[in-house]
Design a protein around this motif. Sequence first.
Motif, PDB file in Angstrom:
ATOM      1  N   TYR A 116       0.829  -1.209   0.000  1.00  0.00           N
ATOM      2  CA  TYR A 116       0.000   0.000   0.000  1.00  0.00           C
ATOM      3  C   TYR A 116       0.864   1.260   0.000  1.00  0.00           C
ATOM      4  O   TYR A 116       0.492   2.281  -0.589  1.00  0.00           O
ATOM      5  N   GLU A 119       2.012   1.738  -3.578  1.00  0.00           N
ATOM      6  CA  GLU A 119       0.929   2.310  -4.388  1.00  0.00           C
ATOM      7  C   GLU A 119       0.795   3.809  -4.157  1.00  0.00           C
ATOM      8  O   GLU A 119       0.380   4.550  -5.052  1.00  0.00           O
ATOM      9  N   ALA A 120       1.167   4.238  -2.942  1.00  0.00           N
ATOM     10  CA  ALA A 120       1.068   5.662  -2.599  1.00  0.00           C
ATOM     11  C   ALA A 120       2.329   6.433  -2.976  1.00  0.00           C
ATOM     12  O   ALA A 120       2.426   7.626  -2.669  1.00  0.00           O
ATOM     13  N   TYR A 122       5.662   5.464  -2.243  1.00  0.00           N
ATOM     14  CA  TYR A 122       6.832   5.209  -1.410  1.00  0.00           C
ATOM     15  C   TYR A 122       7.789   4.229  -2.097  1.00  0.00           C
ATOM     16  O   TYR A 122       7.370   3.362  -2.865  1.00  0.00           O
ATOM     17  N   VAL A 305      -1.934   6.889   4.235  1.00  0.00           N
ATOM     18  CA  VAL A 305      -2.542   5.832   3.427  1.00  0.00           C
ATOM     19  C   VAL A 305      -3.708   5.224   4.200  1.00  0.00           C
ATOM     20  O   VAL A 305      -3.599   4.977   5.404  1.00  0.00           O
TER      21      VAL A 305
END
Length: 622
Positions: A116, A119-120, A122, A305
């Motif tokens: 996740y 996906e953000a 990072y 997130v």
Amino acid sequence: MRLNYLLPILALIMNISCKGQQHTNKNPPNIVWIVSEDNSKHYLQLFDKNGIETPNIEALAKEGVQFNRAFSNAPVCSVARSTIISGCYAPRTGSQFHRRSKLVPMPDSLQMFPAYLREAGYYTVNNSKEDYNFIKSDNAWDESSSKGTWKNRQPDQPFFYVHNIGTTHESRVHFPESDIEDAPTTAKLDDYAVQPNHPDTELFRYTNARYRDKIVEMDGQLGEVVKALEADGQLENTFIFYYGDHGGVLPGSKGYLYETGLHVPMVVRIPENYSDMADLKAGSQTDRFVSFIDLAPTVLNLAGVQIPEQIDGKPFLGGGVDAKKLSEENVTYGYADRFDEKYDMVRSVRKGKYKYIRNFNPFNFDGLMNEYRYKQAAYGEWEEMYEEGKLNEVQSAFFKSRAPEMLFDVENDPYETTNLAIDSKFGTTLKEMRGLLNDWISGMPDLSFYPEFYLVENAFDNPVKFGRNHKDDIQKYIATANLMLEDATAVQAQLTELLQSSDPWQRYWALIVCSSFGDEVKALTPAIKKIAQNDVQGINRVRAAEFLGMNKVADPVPVMLDALYSAQYETEALLILNSIVLLNSHSYGYKFTVDPSKINEDFKGEKSEVLRRTQYLSAQTN
């Protein structure tokens, strides 16, 4: 006129809105975890007066927050790390056995939490230990190797970096006793008190000192990571978490649900540029309870997130955290199942200063042979002194059957030596803690109420779905297991019925309850003898023979060996061997001559736990 009146208000609203947008558009923080293997809080002076100085960790604490009540949910690496990477309790997801006999999928389309973050935007790096009991995910890490570094990211890209330090691992105290003379420690042998449940010998004092030397070495390695962040200009943009991945390695710690197995050191350095994201001030301490299930949601929260609903934990830093509510958090749960070749099933809950431990197989004494544990010389000396009658009552407890339930005041009894469950003054507390634990294991639900081999064959393709579909059955097994907490005479009629149940796992738990009562339910011997001869489940025949052998009413050897030779699954054979090793131990003294040629060849690979058990038994016979 009305418009002129509104202009200052509109300007104020726009100003507030712009400020909020500026804060929102600020790059998210970097997050770094520095994880030391195998050390509880007891070895660090920052957390315990019996610990050693760790100047680099202490420096982090001065610029961050010291968490005095941080807990692993499991006392061994693969289960602890599976809990961390998923944010879920392991007995719910099928990841509770160490080492795994079969990898399980992540639950309910949940991803390993670094996915996740990727996906953000990072850059996610693990250097380098994974050790998950889940099927390997390709989308969790940009890098996962001993060469992994945040420096390979794109310019200005935020990063999540995990740095594992193996210097304090259990294997570092696998040394010959001759090292006492040949390899002197820097830490002084007499500067650190030996735990009250350990014999105060030169070997135990040396092991204490040698392990503290490793803590100091680890602290220096942690300092190098912090220096690298500072040299890269990232120190004040980065939350730095330091924690131990579970409890320590002195005997009776790693692998056990005592505080020395679960209570870990944790410090979080708060970066200057993101100090508004922590409700706690730099240089402060907190007694709020945090557990490993909370690490994933905390990182996701700091990164901005969304936290998936399937996660069991909750964030303890970042936006939206209710500081007042968090300050009241004072409950943590623990679990221990199979460790390598040694089976057990123990659950725990700590609330405030009280710790409740539920031993579901109380006759499996703590010191039952676990080959990797006994590579440490101090374990061997401890056992030898027990067999020679040189230990006091507290020190001997490790080699004796346990009570089904134990209650400790861990503030006044930090090494859990006095069981308050038998003291009527603590009846109300005992009932409350028992209720907390039962609600938790029922609510998950806890898959370990089925034997591992059955889960491997029937549940591990989708453990969470299996648990949901069998929740009612699991609650019945819990109710059966809890009969051992009642008066034996009062539940004897109920046990008689359960021993005849058409459900093999009701019979399984009824037999375990009978063994926990021992000769208090000797009247059930005829029924149990029938099970030992006729049950369709080999493990039930073994559990029946276990009862008969422990109570000296029949020789358990033929039944157990026959079940071992006919076992269809490797973990079935391993569970049978656990009972064989128990009855072969000093407590019972039965002799088992195992014929390896009669055991399924598929169970005897080079790293087989079955092979490890049979080799141990062979050495005992010879």
